[in-house]
Design an enzyme around this catalytic site. Sequence first.
Site, PDB file in Angstrom:
ATOM      1  N   HIS A  97       0.844  -1.206   0.000  1.00 58.49           N
ATOM      2  CA  HIS A  97       0.000   0.000   0.000  1.00 58.49           C
ATOM      3  C   HIS A  97       0.874   1.249   0.000  1.00 58.49           C
ATOM      4  O   HIS A  97       0.604   2.209  -0.739  1.00 58.49           O
ATOM      5  CB  HIS A  97      -0.915   0.002   1.216  1.00 58.49           C
ATOM      6  CG  HIS A  97      -1.658   1.298   1.403  1.00 58.49           C
ATOM      7  ND1 HIS A  97      -2.857   1.562   0.784  1.00 58.49           N
ATOM      8  CD2 HIS A  97      -1.360   2.410   2.130  1.00 58.49           C
ATOM      9  CE1 HIS A  97      -3.272   2.774   1.119  1.00 58.49           C
ATOM     10  NE2 HIS A  97      -2.373   3.309   1.937  1.00 58.49           N
ATOM     11  N   GLU A  98       1.921   1.247   0.821  1.00 57.47           N
ATOM     12  CA  GLU A  98       2.805   2.412   0.876  1.00 57.47           C
ATOM     13  C   GLU A  98       3.554   2.602  -0.445  1.00 57.47           C
ATOM     14  O   GLU A  98       3.794   3.733  -0.876  1.00 57.47           O
ATOM     15  CB  GLU A  98       3.786   2.291   2.045  1.00 57.47           C
ATOM     16  CG  GLU A  98       3.129   2.230   3.412  1.00 57.47           C
ATOM     17  CD  GLU A  98       2.160   3.378   3.671  1.00 57.47           C
ATOM     18  OE1 GLU A  98       2.378   4.477   3.121  1.00 57.47           O
ATOM     19  OE2 GLU A  98       1.175   3.159   4.402  1.00 57.47           O
ATOM     20  N   HIS A 101       1.652   4.615  -2.882  1.00 57.75           N
ATOM     21  CA  HIS A 101       1.830   6.066  -2.789  1.00 57.75           C
ATOM     22  C   HIS A 101       3.083   6.522  -3.544  1.00 57.75           C
ATOM     23  O   HIS A 101       3.077   7.583  -4.183  1.00 57.75           O
ATOM     24  CB  HIS A 101       1.925   6.488  -1.331  1.00 57.75           C
ATOM     25  CG  HIS A 101       0.631   6.397  -0.583  1.00 57.75           C
ATOM     26  ND1 HIS A 101      -0.541   6.966  -1.052  1.00 57.75           N
ATOM     27  CD2 HIS A 101       0.323   5.811   0.600  1.00 57.75           C
ATOM     28  CE1 HIS A 101      -1.515   6.738  -0.180  1.00 57.75           C
ATOM     29  NE2 HIS A 101      -1.018   6.027   0.821  1.00 57.75           N
ATOM     30  N   HIS A 105       3.263   9.139  -6.680  1.00 59.80           N
ATOM     31  CA  HIS A 105       4.183  10.275  -6.757  1.00 59.80           C
ATOM     32  C   HIS A 105       4.917  10.279  -8.098  1.00 59.80           C
ATOM     33  O   HIS A 105       5.051  11.322  -8.742  1.00 59.80           O
ATOM     34  CB  HIS A 105       5.187  10.189  -5.601  1.00 59.80           C
ATOM     35  CG  HIS A 105       5.965  11.447  -5.400  1.00 59.80           C
ATOM     36  ND1 HIS A 105       6.958  11.553  -4.454  1.00 59.80           N
ATOM     37  CD2 HIS A 105       5.933  12.659  -6.022  1.00 59.80           C
ATOM     38  CE1 HIS A 105       7.482  12.767  -4.496  1.00 59.80           C
ATOM     39  NE2 HIS A 105       6.878  13.456  -5.440  1.00 59.80           N
TER      40      HIS A 105
END
Length: 225
Positions: A97-98, A101, A105
């Site tokens: 999940h991280e 991100h 980006h």
Amino acid sequence: MNAIFLILIIAAFGLTIWAQFRVKGTFNKYAEVPNMRGMSGYDAARHMLDSNGLHDVPIEPIAGALTDHYDPVNRVVRLSEPVYYGTSISAVSVACHEIGHAIQHKVHYPMLAIRHRIFPVVNFASGIAPLLLLAGFVFQSFNLIGIGVLFFSVAVAFQLITLPVEFNASNRARDVMVAEGYVTHEEERSVGKVLNAAALTYVAAALLSVLELARYLFLLFGNRD
């Protein structure tokens, strides 16, 4: 109307507390279930970064539980130690999940870009809004209350923008985890439960903020002569 708003806010606050307990409970439950590939959170995160051309993004372990996050300023993924070293369903789900991100980006995902741009304003607004609202109600100043509501609205907008950012990161994570074989199709449902429980906390927090804003607006305009 004030009583109705109060009841709704209390209900939303209860939902927020319940969501926090649920995410911890779900994480702890699937932290006891090893993934069939035996991948650690670090392994899954590193593989997902590399496969998306993010070889230069480091992954660092940090203390605490559920302290995982992507730092867009320093372009680094930080995973809590249970996730970094763990080989459970929870560990690989949170780790990926991280990375979702980090990929957002890289591809300039619009909602993430907006969130980054308004973050300094939100920091200021969320700090000063309660003071302005308190002062406005104490001194019965319509202008102070209005400014306080305006600043509070910025913080609410930030939380609403956060929702698609978090859901998109989870969707990216789940798609990659299944497509690239980090987890089996049988494990996909468990991955979904972990990711959905985490997303619920953002939904509950956003709902609480929206109801609070609606109450302030009613107090500001509904009771005005």
